[in-house]
Scaffold this motif. Structure first.
Motif, PDB file in Angstrom:
ATOM      1  N   GLN A 112       0.845  -1.187   0.000  1.00  0.00           N
ATOM      2  CA  GLN A 112       0.000   0.000   0.000  1.00  0.00           C
ATOM      3  C   GLN A 112       0.880   1.237   0.000  1.00  0.00           C
ATOM      4  O   GLN A 112       2.004   1.202   0.485  1.00  0.00           O
ATOM      5  N   GLY A 143       3.565   7.176   0.722  1.00  0.00           N
ATOM      6  CA  GLY A 143       4.021   8.552   0.456  1.00  0.00           C
ATOM      7  C   GLY A 143       4.857   8.644  -0.803  1.00  0.00           C
ATOM      8  O   GLY A 143       5.450   7.661  -1.230  1.00  0.00           O
ATOM      9  N   ASP A 146       7.897  10.924  -2.581  1.00  0.00           N
ATOM     10  CA  ASP A 146       8.903  11.978  -2.470  1.00  0.00           C
ATOM     11  C   ASP A 146       9.386  12.334  -3.859  1.00  0.00           C
ATOM     12  O   ASP A 146       9.825  11.457  -4.601  1.00  0.00           O
ATOM     13  N   ILE A 165      12.139  14.739  -5.599  1.00  0.00           N
ATOM     14  CA  ILE A 165      13.282  15.607  -5.319  1.00  0.00           C
ATOM     15  C   ILE A 165      13.903  16.067  -6.627  1.00  0.00           C
ATOM     16  O   ILE A 165      14.354  15.249  -7.426  1.00  0.00           O
ATOM     17  N   VAL A 199      17.554   6.682  -0.652  1.00  0.00           N
ATOM     18  CA  VAL A 199      16.211   6.401  -0.146  1.00  0.00           C
ATOM     19  C   VAL A 199      16.258   5.913   1.284  1.00  0.00           C
ATOM     20  O   VAL A 199      15.314   6.087   2.035  1.00  0.00           O
ATOM     21  N   PHE A 251      10.185   2.329  -6.473  1.00  0.00           N
ATOM     22  CA  PHE A 251       9.414   1.978  -5.301  1.00  0.00           C
ATOM     23  C   PHE A 251      10.409   1.642  -4.202  1.00  0.00           C
ATOM     24  O   PHE A 251      11.377   0.915  -4.455  1.00  0.00           O
ATOM     25  N   ASN A 297      10.231  -0.139  -0.577  1.00  0.00           N
ATOM     26  CA  ASN A 297       9.406  -0.826   0.406  1.00  0.00           C
ATOM     27  C   ASN A 297       9.991  -0.611   1.800  1.00  0.00           C
ATOM     28  O   ASN A 297      11.064  -1.113   2.131  1.00  0.00           O
ATOM     29  N   ILE A 337      10.617   1.633 -11.590  1.00  0.00           N
ATOM     30  CA  ILE A 337       9.389   2.043 -12.257  1.00  0.00           C
ATOM     31  C   ILE A 337       9.807   2.653 -13.585  1.00  0.00           C
ATOM     32  O   ILE A 337      10.630   3.581 -13.601  1.00  0.00           O
ATOM     33  N   ASP A 370      14.474  12.770  -8.774  1.00  0.00           N
ATOM     34  CA  ASP A 370      14.245  11.482  -8.129  1.00  0.00           C
ATOM     35  C   ASP A 370      12.808  11.423  -7.668  1.00  0.00           C
ATOM     36  O   ASP A 370      12.358  12.306  -6.932  1.00  0.00           O
ATOM     37  N   ILE A 371      12.102  10.393  -8.088  1.00  0.00           N
ATOM     38  CA  ILE A 371      10.749  10.186  -7.597  1.00  0.00           C
ATOM     39  C   ILE A 371      10.713   8.850  -6.886  1.00  0.00           C
ATOM     40  O   ILE A 371      11.051   7.819  -7.463  1.00  0.00           O
ATOM     41  N   ILE A 372      10.383   8.904  -5.620  1.00  0.00           N
ATOM     42  CA  ILE A 372      10.364   7.693  -4.805  1.00  0.00           C
ATOM     43  C   ILE A 372       8.964   7.467  -4.257  1.00  0.00           C
ATOM     44  O   ILE A 372       8.445   8.315  -3.541  1.00  0.00           O
ATOM     45  N   PHE A 373       8.391   6.351  -4.627  1.00  0.00           N
ATOM     46  CA  PHE A 373       7.098   5.948  -4.080  1.00  0.00           C
ATOM     47  C   PHE A 373       7.388   5.055  -2.892  1.00  0.00           C
ATOM     48  O   PHE A 373       7.835   3.920  -3.054  1.00  0.00           O
ATOM     49  N   ARG A 374       7.163   5.576  -1.713  1.00  0.00           N
ATOM     50  CA  ARG A 374       7.368   4.753  -0.515  1.00  0.00           C
ATOM     51  C   ARG A 374       6.125   3.905  -0.296  1.00  0.00           C
ATOM     52  O   ARG A 374       5.010   4.413  -0.329  1.00  0.00           O
ATOM     53  N   ILE A 375       6.355   2.620  -0.108  1.00  0.00           N
ATOM     54  CA  ILE A 375       5.238   1.700   0.073  1.00  0.00           C
ATOM     55  C   ILE A 375       5.459   0.834   1.307  1.00  0.00           C
ATOM     56  O   ILE A 375       6.573   0.759   1.833  1.00  0.00           O
TER      57      ILE A 375
END
Lengths: 155, 155
Positions: free
Chosen positions: A139, A142, A144, A146, B93, B110, B112, B121, B144-149
């Motif tokens: 799920q 969040g 981020d 940058i 990250v 992503f 985790n 991604i 930098d795009i980080i999807f924290r899951i």
DNA sequence: CAGAGTTTTAGACAAAGTCTATTTGTCCAC
DNA sequence: GTGGACAAATAGACTTTGTCTAAAACTCTG
């Protein structure tokens, strides 16, 4: 359960900060289930004086600038607690320290690789129109974004 | 010295990896102005065996798994050099270690929080349709795009 | 105001990464 | 090939950020 923050800011289109709510720190902490000890209130006062990005180190220095008030362990404990309770947001951009962002409204960051400066980008200025599918059984926690930037070489 | 190859990848819309170029590692390093020493070639071989995210620590362990080949300092020197030359991308990250990504094509991640897994991604799956204005006298150095899951709580 | 549970503390510890002085390797001219 | 200049690698000390521990100090409730 009340979810109101100590202070809540909003940025308008000119990137100006508006104070949105303002309430007693001790009272607010208590509402979040945080016992308002002297150390925690002092740390909160520093963090929430305005929207800013501070490292544990910087907070330690400020909080003890007029005599010893909090130890290193307390700073880390308190920042971790505030982060878990949603009072601050951990920003991981610098490989060797975490910044604690007292602005928890949705926004992103510029990180200046040359100066180390971290500055806000209002969420509205970055439009994400396509989202990837999450890996199975996970799920979202969040996003981020940058934008790493450098100083222009003078020519 | 063995003739090992350096790969460049690209991902298609199905998130599959395509080998893009395949050439002699030493030759390629030399073209980038990097003297191909035994240590650097070995580190490159590990990194570029496939697109992956490794920490300095992991590389140190793998490179020395069959006898001592490179010291800690060399690992850090080499990874820093590779990053400056654009051979790998530093991914920040995790608050307490840097990952080196051997896939330098445009993509995001992503992360985790529960398992520490870092997955790719494809850039096409994230559409940014509005960009903020850069602060004065700066130039872009990367996004930098980080999807924290998180893992789903089983229910 | 006593006792239980929480919080703070100093300082030891751990992990990631840097630095330094020395040794080793690479490369080019001959 | 050999010598010499420069580049790279090395061990290990060091630094910095952050965690842990066990004891002391607080806070809250009855």
């Amino acid at each position: 359960m009340s979810k109101t923050l100590l202070y809540t800011w909003r940025m308008n289109e000119q990137n100006h900060i508006k104070i949105f709510t303002e309430r007693d720190i001790g009272e607010q902490l208590r509402e979040l289930g945080i016992t308002p000890t002297q150390q925690r209130v002092q740390i909160a006062e520093i963090l929430f004086a305005r929207p800013q990005h501070l490292s544990a180190d910087q907070i330690l220095a400020v909080v003890n600038s007029n005599g010893p008030i909090a130890s290193k362990a307390t700073i880390y404990n308190t920042l971790g607690l505030f982060a878990r309770k949603g009072l601050v947001r951990e920003v991981i951009v610098d490989p060797n320290k975490v910044f604690y962002d007292s602005n928890t409204s949705e926004h992103h960051h510029f990180y200046n690789l040359d100066t180390g400066d971290l500055t806000d980008i209002v969420a509205q200025d970055v439009m994400i129109t396509s989202l990837p599918e999450l890996p199975g059984n996970t799920q979202p926690a969040g996003i981020d974004i940058i934008f790493r930037i450098r100083e222009n070489d003078s020519e």
